[in-house]
Design a protein around this motif. Structure first.
Motif, mmCIF file in Angstrom:
data_model
loop_
_atom_site.group_PDB
_atom_site.id
_atom_site.type_symbol
_atom_site.label_atom_id
_atom_site.label_comp_id
_atom_site.label_asym_id
_atom_site.label_seq_id
_atom_site.Cartn_x
_atom_site.Cartn_y
_atom_site.Cartn_z
ATOM 1 N N TRP A 29 0.938 -0.870 -0.200
ATOM 2 C CA TRP A 29 0.148 0.173 0.288
ATOM 3 C C TRP A 29 0.984 1.073 0.184
ATOM 4 O O TRP A 29 0.709 2.062 -0.731
ATOM 5 C CB TRP A 29 -1.285 -0.239 1.074
ATOM 6 C CG TRP A 29 -1.360 -0.918 0.775
ATOM 7 C CD1 TRP A 29 -2.136 -2.300 2.218
ATOM 8 C CD2 TRP A 29 -3.097 -1.046 0.196
ATOM 9 N NE1 TRP A 29 -3.467 -3.415 1.656
ATOM 10 C CE2 TRP A 29 -3.662 -2.198 0.536
ATOM 11 C CE3 TRP A 29 -3.877 -0.180 -0.467
ATOM 12 C CZ2 TRP A 29 -4.954 -2.478 0.099
ATOM 13 C CZ3 TRP A 29 -4.894 -0.552 -1.080
ATOM 14 C CH2 TRP A 29 -5.530 -2.388 -1.029
ATOM 15 N N ILE A 30 2.117 1.365 1.079
ATOM 16 C CA ILE A 30 3.249 2.464 0.875
ATOM 17 C C ILE A 30 3.435 2.565 -0.375
ATOM 18 O O ILE A 30 3.924 3.498 -0.723
ATOM 19 C CB ILE A 30 3.584 2.624 1.686
ATOM 20 C CG1 ILE A 30 3.508 1.951 3.490
ATOM 21 C CG2 ILE A 30 5.123 3.387 1.564
ATOM 22 C CD1 ILE A 30 4.221 1.419 3.984
ATOM 23 N N SER A 31 3.436 1.613 -1.300
ATOM 24 C CA SER A 31 4.502 1.325 -2.630
ATOM 25 C C SER A 31 3.411 2.035 -4.158
ATOM 26 O O SER A 31 4.072 2.912 -4.312
ATOM 27 C CB SER A 31 4.525 0.445 -3.125
ATOM 28 O OG SER A 31 3.522 -0.350 -3.487
ATOM 29 N N ILE A 32 2.134 2.745 -3.010
ATOM 30 C CA ILE A 32 0.699 3.238 -4.219
ATOM 31 C C ILE A 32 1.817 5.021 -4.332
ATOM 32 O O ILE A 32 1.703 4.912 -5.454
ATOM 33 C CB ILE A 32 0.018 2.556 -3.986
ATOM 34 C CG1 ILE A 32 -0.595 1.673 -4.108
ATOM 35 C CG2 ILE A 32 -0.826 3.991 -5.066
ATOM 36 C CD1 ILE A 32 -1.461 1.014 -4.011
ATOM 37 N N PRO A 33 1.871 5.854 -3.366
ATOM 38 C CA PRO A 33 1.715 6.831 -3.434
ATOM 39 C C PRO A 33 3.871 7.029 -3.355
ATOM 40 O O PRO A 33 4.022 7.727 -4.988
ATOM 41 C CB PRO A 33 1.564 7.248 -1.763
ATOM 42 C CG PRO A 33 1.618 5.881 -1.171
ATOM 43 C CD PRO A 33 1.256 5.525 -1.830
ATOM 44 N N MET A 37 4.755 9.361 -7.182
ATOM 45 C CA MET A 37 5.401 10.646 -6.378
ATOM 46 C C MET A 37 6.371 10.086 -7.939
ATOM 47 O O MET A 37 6.729 11.407 -8.263
ATOM 48 C CB MET A 37 6.015 10.617 -5.153
ATOM 49 C CG MET A 37 4.861 10.958 -4.490
ATOM 50 S SD MET A 37 5.322 11.572 -2.505
ATOM 51 C CE MET A 37 5.820 10.065 -1.828
ATOM 52 N N TYR A 38 7.726 9.169 -8.136
ATOM 53 C CA TYR A 38 8.325 8.906 -8.431
ATOM 54 C C TYR A 38 7.377 9.379 -10.039
ATOM 55 O O TYR A 38 8.568 9.622 -11.372
ATOM 56 C CB TYR A 38 8.632 7.622 -8.367
ATOM 57 C CG TYR A 38 9.710 6.764 -9.638
ATOM 58 C CD1 TYR A 38 10.733 8.021 -9.555
ATOM 59 C CD2 TYR A 38 9.867 5.813 -10.309
ATOM 60 C CE1 TYR A 38 11.998 7.456 -10.154
ATOM 61 C CE2 TYR A 38 10.929 5.657 -10.757
ATOM 62 C CZ TYR A 38 12.480 6.825 -11.047
ATOM 63 O OH TYR A 38 12.990 6.666 -11.587
ATOM 64 N N SER A 77 15.818 10.156 -7.383
ATOM 65 C CA SER A 77 14.732 10.014 -6.825
ATOM 66 C C SER A 77 14.370 8.337 -7.621
ATOM 67 O O SER A 77 14.324 7.178 -7.103
ATOM 68 C CB SER A 77 13.114 10.376 -7.293
ATOM 69 O OG SER A 77 13.318 10.846 -9.269
ATOM 70 N N THR A 78 15.773 8.141 -8.735
ATOM 71 C CA THR A 78 15.711 7.031 -9.604
ATOM 72 C C THR A 78 17.749 6.602 -8.428
ATOM 73 O O THR A 78 17.032 5.038 -8.444
ATOM 74 C CB THR A 78 16.231 7.303 -10.843
ATOM 75 O OG1 THR A 78 15.531 7.927 -11.492
ATOM 76 C CG2 THR A 78 16.396 6.153 -11.504
ATOM 77 N N SER A 79 18.050 7.310 -7.603
ATOM 78 C CA SER A 79 18.795 6.123 -7.292
ATOM 79 C C SER A 79 17.888 5.756 -5.749
ATOM 80 O O SER A 79 18.548 4.644 -5.982
ATOM 81 C CB SER A 79 19.677 7.839 -6.175
ATOM 82 O OG SER A 79 20.497 8.170 -7.160
ATOM 83 N N LEU A 285 11.584 12.261 -1.920
ATOM 84 C CA LEU A 285 10.592 12.027 -3.260
ATOM 85 C C LEU A 285 10.190 12.584 -3.209
ATOM 86 O O LEU A 285 9.622 12.841 -4.132
ATOM 87 C CB LEU A 285 9.844 10.522 -2.404
ATOM 88 C CG LEU A 285 10.741 9.485 -2.970
ATOM 89 C CD1 LEU A 285 9.750 7.947 -2.536
ATOM 90 C CD2 LEU A 285 11.091 8.769 -4.178
ATOM 91 N N VAL A 286 9.602 13.915 -1.973
ATOM 92 C CA VAL A 286 8.654 15.626 -1.894
ATOM 93 C C VAL A 286 8.731 15.632 -3.242
ATOM 94 O O VAL A 286 8.881 16.327 -4.105
ATOM 95 C CB VAL A 286 7.929 15.583 -1.190
ATOM 96 C CG1 VAL A 286 7.023 16.416 -0.876
ATOM 97 C CG2 VAL A 286 7.002 14.168 -0.426
#
Length: 315
Positions: A29-33, A37-38, A77-79, A285-286
């Protein structure tokens, strides 16, 4: 868990990343936001780069800084996101020792670069608002190139010792990192040695980068606020204050969680681990998601070019 995780691991071949400890059941579920964002960060930052490259009228200092910020955000973010999502989705917790060092270096290096770019953009806004008649004379293309080079060299050189410091320590208790990515102090805390050199150097980098940059940004925006209050019309004050206010919000979204994560590693022993790890992910991420929205889409010239691009494609 294999015995190698808790026995002698003087030179571990791999580390184990736990993701967000205590919230393993909610990883999917955490992976969804996180994934959302990514994707927004990728689309937004690539759009900024494409528009600025395509439109010669945008080849100005402000937009050069935006491009630097976009590249930095893409790398940051890609790191972390691909590996974090592999932990959340496939329970792929192992990371090679060399890959961990590489990730660690990229995260710290490009975080330092992002901080430097925020400082450079604060200077650009200060000159544009407080000394507009000399803006083009002060921030010439060579000056912008030198500032960009200084930001890259500072970030690259100051964080270069991190992987070497991590490599020098023996790891003889565990190779489990209670985070979703490799971070300098989180890794060296696993060492069975006196790590004061790593800790002191981390504090030196914090003050040399974040301390200097935040001080400069604070002074710049104090001068900008003073100039805004003396603008002749109310509409001009509201418009300029709204723009600078949104910029400050993005800057704070980067620095506050980052400082919280850094200081929690050293002093926040009572902070719940899952909250600390979440905040450590937020600051990486943000901002990459918000930067192209605040700095790009809220900038009229970029917004107009994006609308023109999609309008022409639709006709």
């Amino acid at each position: 868990m294999s015995d190698s995780n808790t026995t002698d691991v003087t030179n571990p071949s791999t580390f184990i990343l736990l993701g967000i400890p205590g919230l393993e059941a909610a990883h999917v579920w955490i992976s969804i936001p996180f994934c959302t964002m990514y994707i927004i960060a990728l689309l937004g930052n690539f759009t900024i780069l494409f528009i600025v490259k395509r439109e010669t009228s945008l080849h100005e200092p402000m937009y050069y800084f935006l491009c630097m910020l976009a590249v930095t955000d893409l790398v940051l973010s890609t790191s972390i996101l691909p590996k974090t999502l592999s932990i959340f989705w496939f329970n792929s917790t192992e990371i090679d020792f060399s890959a961990c060092l590489t990730q660690l270096y990229f995260i710290h290096c490009f975080s330092a670069m992002e901080s430097g770019i925020f400082m450079a953009m604060a200077l650009d806004r200060y000159v544009a608002i407080c000394n507009p008649l000399r803006h083009s004379a002060i921030l010439t293309n060579p000056a912008v190139a030198k500032m960009g080079l200084a930001v890259v060299l500072r970030g690259g050189l100051l964080t270069l010792p991190y992987p070497f410091l991590v490599r020098r320590w023996p790891y003889c208790t565990t190779n489990i990192i209670p985070q979703s990515y490799c971070e300098h102090i989180a890794v060296v805390k696993l060492a069975c040695a006196d790590i004061r050199v790593s800790s002191y150097y981390g504090l030196f980098v914090l003050f040399s980068v974040t301390g200097v940059d935040l001080s400069f940004i604070a002074v710049s925006y104090t001068q900008i606020l003073w100039a805004i209050l003396h603008l002749p019309t109310k509409d001009a004050r509201i418009k300029t204050f709204g723009t600078c206010g949104s910029h400050l919000c993005v800057i704070l979204a980067f620095y506050i969680p980052g400082l919280f994560s850094f200081l929690t590693h050293r002093f926040g022993h009572n902070v719940p681990l899952h909250f600390h790890v979440l905040m450590a992910n937020v600051y990486l991420l943000v901002p990459p998601m918000l930067n192209p929205i605040i700095y790009g889409m809220r900038t009229k010239r970029i917004r107009d070019r994006v609308l023109q691009l999609f309008t022409h494609k639709g006709t």
